[in-house]
Design a protein around this motif. Structure first.
Motif, PDB file in Angstrom:
ATOM      1  N   LEU A 113       0.826  -1.205   0.000  1.00 18.31           N
ATOM      2  CA  LEU A 113       0.000   0.000   0.000  1.00 18.31           C
ATOM      3  C   LEU A 113       0.863   1.259   0.000  1.00 18.31           C
ATOM      4  N   LEU A 114       1.968   1.240   0.741  1.00 13.63           N
ATOM      5  CA  LEU A 114       2.877   2.384   0.726  1.00 13.63           C
ATOM      6  C   LEU A 114       3.468   2.591  -0.671  1.00 13.63           C
ATOM      7  N   ASN A 115       3.822   1.503  -1.333  1.00 13.14           N
ATOM      8  CA  ASN A 115       4.376   1.609  -2.681  1.00 13.14           C
ATOM      9  C   ASN A 115       3.354   2.149  -3.670  1.00 13.14           C
ATOM     10  N   ALA A 116       2.066   1.868  -3.414  1.00 11.37           N
ATOM     11  CA  ALA A 116       1.022   2.302  -4.337  1.00 11.37           C
ATOM     12  C   ALA A 116       0.611   3.753  -4.124  1.00 11.37           C
ATOM     13  N   PHE A 117       0.624   4.222  -2.871  1.00  9.41           N
ATOM     14  CA  PHE A 117       0.079   5.548  -2.572  1.00  9.41           C
ATOM     15  C   PHE A 117       1.155   6.611  -2.353  1.00  9.41           C
ATOM     16  N   VAL A 118       2.388   6.229  -2.111  1.00  7.27           N
ATOM     17  CA  VAL A 118       3.458   7.224  -1.930  1.00  7.27           C
ATOM     18  C   VAL A 118       4.126   7.465  -3.277  1.00  7.27           C
ATOM     19  N   PRO A 119       4.124   8.685  -3.809  1.00 10.26           N
ATOM     20  CA  PRO A 119       4.712   8.959  -5.128  1.00 10.26           C
ATOM     21  C   PRO A 119       6.226   8.768  -5.100  1.00 10.26           C
ATOM     22  N   PRO A 120       6.843   8.575  -6.273  1.00  7.84           N
ATOM     23  CA  PRO A 120       8.304   8.382  -6.312  1.00  7.84           C
ATOM     24  C   PRO A 120       9.074   9.559  -5.742  1.00  7.84           C
ATOM     25  N   THR A 121       8.549  10.774  -5.886  1.00  8.44           N
ATOM     26  CA  THR A 121       9.225  11.975  -5.386  1.00  8.44           C
ATOM     27  C   THR A 121       8.239  12.791  -4.577  1.00  8.44           C
ATOM     28  N   VAL A 122       8.634  13.134  -3.361  1.00  7.62           N
ATOM     29  CA  VAL A 122       7.807  13.942  -2.472  1.00  7.62           C
ATOM     30  C   VAL A 122       8.463  15.309  -2.334  1.00  7.62           C
TER      31      VAL A 122
END
Length: 276
Positions: A146-155
């Motif tokens: 879920l973290l991989n799906a909802f956290v964008p590659p760059t914040v």
């Protein structure tokens, strides 16, 4: 008419006299007004919510129950006990004739022995069994997915850059003490890097941003993420992997307890334009 003229209850206005003198005199009678009870007023204020967990005296998870708006807004919704029902879904529920009611007996168990004692002695209060609320915890593997799906590659984060002051010209007639203080101040400012920022970007800032991204999904909002699970891989000062104090793009590592591999993301700190 003579009896009506001598009556003390004879109306004085013209419209009332006309209504009394009509042939259907027996139909005329005082109008009755009904007041809404307090319980009915509370029922009108209640809203329909969907339970996300089993709640004693209300119902099982997935059922629809009426609830006071203030209780939903202040306690149940922040604790993820229930969720609001949109207006479009309410129309579908009414069309499907779904039962929207509170189950007062759910989660309450009364033993037979206690019921017999209650019949013998009315002074004793019966003991009720309240079923505890069970929380379904996600596995570390599912949480990382879920973290991989909802956290964008760059914040992205925005911070104000520390301005570098140019050395001022020598002042004529300045005292020696003032020159020493000025030189010390200029030396301390010169030590700051060119990309230094006011404050920093910490793991707490990143965790707060990630939680905000996960809150838009029911399953993802159940992911438990703490500051200890996040650390900066690059850009941090020696011995402190919890914060970065300069502009640029840096890597951060997210690893939940029990997860096999960490999740790597880029943290980009941009310069915040000062307001004119």
């Amino acid at each position: 008419m003579a009896s009506l003229r001598g009556s003390t209850l004879l109306p004085q206005c013209v419209s009332c006299i006309r209504r009394i003198t009509r042939p259907d005199l027996h139909v005329w009678r005082p109008q009755q007004t009904r007041t809404i009870s307090k319980k009915a007023k509370e029922a009108e204020r209640n809203i329909t919510v969907k339970l996300l967990t089993d709640v004693p005296r209300y119902g099982r998870a997935g059922s629809y129950v009426p609830l006071n708006p203030s209780l939903m807004r202040n306690k149940w919704f922040p604790a993820r006990v229930a969720d609001y029902v949109p207006a479009t879904q309410m129309k579908q529920l009414k069309a499907q004739e779904v039962v929207i009611a509170r189950d007062f007996t759910f989660g309450v168990q009364l033993n037979l022995e206690e019921a017999e004692d209650e019949e013998e002695d009315f002074g004793k209060q019966p003991k009720y069994y309240v079923r505890p609320i069970e929380i379904d915890v996600l596995s570390p593997g599912r949480s990382m997915e879920l973290l991989n799906a909802f956290v964008p590659p760059t914040v992205d984060f925005y911070r104000q850059r520390i301005e570098q002051e140019s050395p001022s010209k020598e002042r004529m007639g300045a005292s020696g003490a003032a020159d020493i203080l000025t030189a010390a101040a200029m030396a301390s400012k010169a030590k700051a890097p060119v990309d230094a920022i006011y404050g920093s970007v910490s793991t707490a800032d990143l965790v707060s941003t990630i939680r905000g991204a996960l809150a838009h999904n029911d399953e993802a909002s159940r992911v438990i993420l703490n500051e200890a699970d996040v650390k900066f891989v690059s850009g941090h000062e020696e011995g402190d992997t919890s914060r970065v104090k300069q502009l640029g793009t840096f890597k951060v590592e997210i690893r939940l307890p029990g997860a096999e591999e960490p999740l790597v993301r880029n943290i980009r700190i941009r310069e915040k334009q000062s307001e004119a």
